[in-house]
Design an enzyme around this catalytic site. Structure first.
Site, PDB file in Angstrom:
ATOM      1  N   ARG A 272      -6.301 -11.846  10.146  1.00 13.07           N
ATOM      2  CA  ARG A 272      -5.625 -10.648  10.639  1.00 13.07           C
ATOM      3  C   ARG A 272      -5.642 -10.665  12.166  1.00 13.07           C
ATOM      4  NH1 ARG A 272      -9.897  -9.684   7.207  1.00 13.07           N
ATOM      5  NH2 ARG A 272      -9.542  -8.535   5.287  1.00 13.07           N
TER       6      ARG A 272
ATOM      7  N   SER B 121      -2.968  -5.455   8.588  1.00 10.13           N
ATOM      8  CA  SER B 121      -2.659  -4.625   7.429  1.00 10.13           C
ATOM      9  C   SER B 121      -2.399  -3.189   7.886  1.00 10.13           C
ATOM     10  CB  SER B 121      -3.831  -4.662   6.447  1.00 10.13           C
ATOM     11  OG  SER B 121      -3.465  -4.038   5.266  1.00 10.13           O
TER      12      SER B 121
ATOM     13  N   HIS C   2       0.842  -1.193   0.000  1.00 10.27           N
ATOM     14  CA  HIS C   2       0.000   0.000   0.000  1.00 10.27           C
ATOM     15  C   HIS C   2       0.876   1.242   0.000  1.00 10.27           C
ATOM     16  CE1 HIS C   2      -3.487  -2.454   0.775  1.00 10.27           C
ATOM     17  NE2 HIS C   2      -2.914  -2.999   1.840  1.00 10.27           N
TER      18      HIS C   2
HETATM   19  C1  LIG Z   1      -6.687 -11.249   4.745  1.00 15.61           C
HETATM   20  C2  LIG Z   1      -5.461 -10.392   4.926  1.00 15.61           C
HETATM   21  C3  LIG Z   1      -5.097  -9.463   3.952  1.00 15.61           C
HETATM   22  C4  LIG Z   1      -3.983  -8.655   4.133  1.00 15.61           C
HETATM   23  N1  LIG Z   1      -3.556  -7.864   3.100  1.00 15.61           N
HETATM   24  C5  LIG Z   1      -2.436  -7.121   3.248  1.00 15.61           C
HETATM   25  C6  LIG Z   1      -1.925  -6.350   2.167  1.00 15.61           C
HETATM   26  O1  LIG Z   1      -2.396  -6.437   1.039  1.00 15.61           O
HETATM   27  N2  LIG Z   1      -0.871  -5.548   2.415  1.00 15.61           N
HETATM   28  C7  LIG Z   1      -0.290  -5.448   3.636  1.00 15.61           C
HETATM   29  O2  LIG Z   1       0.607  -4.642   3.802  1.00 15.61           O
HETATM   30  N3  LIG Z   1      -0.696  -6.231   4.662  1.00 15.61           N
HETATM   31  C8  LIG Z   1      -1.736  -7.082   4.484  1.00 15.61           C
HETATM   32  N4  LIG Z   1      -2.149  -7.890   5.496  1.00 15.61           N
HETATM   33  C9  LIG Z   1      -1.398  -7.898   6.733  1.00 15.61           C
HETATM   34  C10 LIG Z   1      -0.155  -8.768   6.641  1.00 15.61           C
HETATM   35  O3  LIG Z   1      -0.456 -10.010   6.062  1.00 15.61           O
HETATM   36  C11 LIG Z   1       0.392  -8.971   8.045  1.00 15.61           C
HETATM   37  O4  LIG Z   1       0.535  -7.722   8.653  1.00 15.61           O
HETATM   38  C12 LIG Z   1       1.738  -9.656   8.045  1.00 15.61           C
HETATM   39  O5  LIG Z   1       1.726 -10.822   7.255  1.00 15.61           O
HETATM   40  C13 LIG Z   1       2.109  -9.987   9.475  1.00 15.61           C
HETATM   41  O6  LIG Z   1       3.334 -10.625   9.472  1.00 15.61           O
HETATM   42  P1  LIG Z   1       3.900 -11.212  10.812  1.00 15.61           P
HETATM   43  O7  LIG Z   1       5.273 -11.668  10.521  1.00 15.61           O
HETATM   44  O8  LIG Z   1       3.718 -10.209  11.911  1.00 15.61           O
HETATM   45  O9  LIG Z   1       2.913 -12.403  11.211  1.00 15.61           O
HETATM   46  P2  LIG Z   1       2.756 -13.868  10.616  1.00 15.61           P
HETATM   47  O10 LIG Z   1       2.988 -13.918   9.170  1.00 15.61           O
HETATM   48  O11 LIG Z   1       1.454 -14.381  11.109  1.00 15.61           O
HETATM   49  O12 LIG Z   1       3.944 -14.677  11.301  1.00 15.61           O
HETATM   50  C14 LIG Z   1       3.928 -15.054  12.638  1.00 15.61           C
HETATM   51  C15 LIG Z   1       4.804 -16.287  12.771  1.00 15.61           C
HETATM   52  O13 LIG Z   1       4.923 -16.626  14.138  1.00 15.61           O
HETATM   53  C16 LIG Z   1       4.925 -18.025  14.260  1.00 15.61           C
HETATM   54  N5  LIG Z   1       4.507 -18.364  15.614  1.00 15.61           N
HETATM   55  C17 LIG Z   1       3.299 -18.173  16.184  1.00 15.61           C
HETATM   56  N6  LIG Z   1       3.313 -18.633  17.456  1.00 15.61           N
HETATM   57  C18 LIG Z   1       4.556 -19.105  17.685  1.00 15.61           C
HETATM   58  C19 LIG Z   1       5.182 -19.728  18.807  1.00 15.61           C
HETATM   59  N7  LIG Z   1       4.523 -19.954  19.936  1.00 15.61           N
HETATM   60  N8  LIG Z   1       6.467 -20.114  18.698  1.00 15.61           N
HETATM   61  C20 LIG Z   1       7.146 -19.921  17.526  1.00 15.61           C
HETATM   62  N9  LIG Z   1       6.599 -19.336  16.437  1.00 15.61           N
HETATM   63  C21 LIG Z   1       5.324 -18.936  16.515  1.00 15.61           C
HETATM   64  C22 LIG Z   1       3.943 -18.487  13.183  1.00 15.61           C
HETATM   65  O14 LIG Z   1       4.188 -19.833  12.830  1.00 15.61           O
HETATM   66  C23 LIG Z   1       4.221 -17.510  12.062  1.00 15.61           C
HETATM   67  O15 LIG Z   1       5.182 -18.008  11.164  1.00 15.61           O
HETATM   68  C24 LIG Z   1      -3.238  -8.738   5.326  1.00 15.61           C
HETATM   69  C25 LIG Z   1      -3.586  -9.693   6.289  1.00 15.61           C
HETATM   70  C26 LIG Z   1      -4.655 -10.543   6.068  1.00 15.61           C
HETATM   71  C27 LIG Z   1      -4.937 -11.631   7.050  1.00 15.61           C
END
Ligand SMILES: Cc1cc2nc3c(=O)[nH]c(=O)nc-3n(C[C@H](O)[C@H](O)[C@H](O)COP(=O)(O)OP(=O)(O)OC[C@H]3O[C@@H](n4cnc5c(N)ncnc54)[C@H](O)[C@@H]3O)c2cc1C
Length: 469
Positions: free
Chosen positions: A306, A332, A50
């Site tokens: 999310r 997001s 975005h």
């Molecule tokens: C439907 C949807 C649409 C979206 N569209 C967009 C978009 O177009 N553009 C944008 O900028 N953002 C978008 N987002 C947001 C974006 O996907 C997230 O903000 C981002 O992927 C988050 O990344 P993360 O690394 O924080 O979390 P995650 O990708 O969820 O990673 C967390 C990790 O932690 C691990 N974990 C969990 N618990 C434990 C534990 N106890 N021990 C060890 N590991 C653990 C999991 O296995 C996972 O690999 C969207 C989200 C959704 C759901």
């Protein structure tokens, strides 16, 4: 070894932090409970970078989004991750709302915004549905593969000395002086700092670390995927006007040439599933922005969840447990923000952003089909594996899959290969190539059938032989 930082969670945010900390010369470990990185929210989202007109001015979301987007060109170029600024339109009939979004974008420092009338919209989107009279056009909005980005961030970090440990179940955390002793079912890690980037698992990890928990909620988003043969003639991302629940049901080309239609916004549990009601809602809402959608072109449905923590991201030093950084509610625009969040966390840890000299460059894993014809022929002459097509729908070769299996982060799942090569993502959804991919995993990993996974632990592709072979 005592790590400078241990990161819990290998989504796009955790891997971006991992990558940055390795590049500034820190000793870093990343652990994830899954069998690959990017299996949480980072594998199931819209894949949009975005531009940053949507978040409230001065929020962490706005700052991280705008800075993150600006970092994408150099980052994806360095990692050889495909990324295109295809531009996005927010369409509707409410000129005042569009103007408000435009003003908010200017306040957030977003470049390349303009307001379009119906004729101007039609030039960009000939199939725009009737009633969409005005649009905010955001020139810098882009598309990327979120999981391929996370995989490449992890791989480059490993190549430069970082360590990634998969299938790690956190059991205990205690402090020995200033050093954390983190125990999992398989290992004991010692680290000076811990970053909790566990997405939906944030509170579980925080409880073990003795850091803050927050009231988090989950909001599922369902999607249709249309194949690249769908005659949509669509070059930009098209959003409806946003609501309290999010940016709404959009239609967008993906970086791989398919189209996404979705997501819904349904509050509930952390469960990924698609539903009759959700998919019907998409059909109704998407048809209000594009005329020529034929849902017979859909080749798959999926959903992502999310993690919501009120209106803004929480990214802060723990007050309860010194040495812990909390990242909660990274919904997001978390993907768009990931490179900026990595810088922000680096600074919260008290480290300078300057990267060390002599870093190794990640190999170019561009798929054979995406190379110029001359290079394709040269590669096939050099190695016949590139002449053997394994996934017919996506035209993925044996050479592409063998390369993926030999990337720095070693995986043993069919879905892991799918995320690295697109094998199994086409019209037949792996019907033709699944067993071929399993056999390549067996051969390259030198493991038995019973050890190959579909995705995570327990999702075995075979339980054993039914007769001796
Ligand atoms: C439907 C949807 C649409 C979206 N569209 C967009 C978009 O177009 N553009 C944008 O900028 N953002 C978008 N987002 C947001 C974006 O996907 C997230 O903000 C981002 O992927 C988050 O990344 P993360 O690394 O924080 O979390 P995650 O990708 O969820 O990673 C967390 C990790 O932690 C691990 N974990 C969990 N618990 C434990 C534990 N106890 N021990 C060890 N590991 C653990 C999991 O296995 C996972 O690999 C969207 C989200 C959704 C759901």
């Amino acid at each position: 070894m005592v790590f400078d930082v241990l990161i819990v969670g290998g989504g796009v945010v955790g891997t971006a932090i991992f990558n940055k900390l390795v590049r500034i010369g820190k000793k870093v470990a990343l652990i994830d409970k899954a069998s690959d990185v990017a299996t949480g929210a980072s594998k199931a989202n819209s894949g949009l970078v975005h531009s940053g007109y949507d978040p409230a001015p001065n929020s962490l979301k706005a700052k991280m989004n705008v800075r993150g987007s600006a970092l994408f060109d150099a980052l994806t170029k360095r990692l050889k991750v495909p990324f295109k600024r295809i531009g996005a339109l927010v369409v509707g009939d409410d000129e005042k709302m569009i103007k408000n979004l435009y003003e908010r974008g200017l306040q957030n420092g977003v470049k390349g915004l303009s307001i379009l009338n119906r004729d101007e919209i039609l030039k960009k989107v000939p199939n725009i549905a009737d009633g969409n009279l005005v649009a905010l056009y955001s020139k810098t909005a882009g598309v990327v593969s979120p999981y391929y980005l996370a995989i490449s961030l992890a791989d480059e970090g490993i190549l430069n000395g970082g360590k990634v440990f998969l299938e790690e179940d956190l059991v205990n955390a205690e402090k020995e002086g200033e050093i954390f002793k983190i125990t999992t079912k398989k290992n004991v890690f010692h680290a000076k700092n811990v970053v909790n980037s566990a997405g939906a698992g944030y509170n579980d990890v925080a409880k073990i670390l003795g850091s803050e928990t927050y009231p988090l909620s989950f909001r599922r988003g369902e999607y249709f995927v249309f194949g690249d043969t769908a005659p949509l003639n669509l070059k930009h991302t098209i959003f409806p006007l946003p609501t309290r629940l999010g940016k709404g049901v959009l239609v967008t080309p993906t970086i791989d040439g398919n189209y996404l239609v979705g997501p819904t916004s349904e509050d509930g549990d952390n469960i990924t599933k698609t539903t009759y009601n959700g998919l019907n809602e998409i059909k109704a809402k998407a048809s209000m922005i594009l005329k020529n959608l034929n849902f017979k072109d859909a080749i798959r449905e999926f959903s992502g969840v999310r993690v919501i923590s009120g209106d803004d991201f929480i990214i802060e030093k723990s007050k309860k447990q010194a040495g812990v950084i909390n990242l909660a509610g990274i919904c997001s625009p978390g993907l768009s923000s990931a490179p900026a969040i990595a810088e922000y966390v680096t600074e919260l840890l008290g480290y300078p952003l300057k990267e060390k000299e002599g870093l190794k460059e990640l190999k170019d894993y561009t798929l054979l089909k995406n190379l110029p014809l001359k290079e394709q022929n040269a590669k096939i002459r050099e190695n016949a594996d590139y002449g053997e097509v394994v996934c017919k729908c996506e035209k993925i070769t044996k050479g592409d899959i063998v390369d993926a299996l030999n990337r720095p982060l070693k995986i043993r799942s069919v879905d892991g290969i799918k995320r690295r090569t697109n094998a199994g993502m086409g019209g037949c959804q792996g019907g033709f190539c699944f067993t071929k991919v399993v056999n390549l995993i067996l051969k390259e990993r030198k493991i038995s059938y019973e050890e190959v996974l579909k995705e995570n632990r327990g999702s075995f592709v075979a339980l054993g032989n039914i007769r001796e072979v």
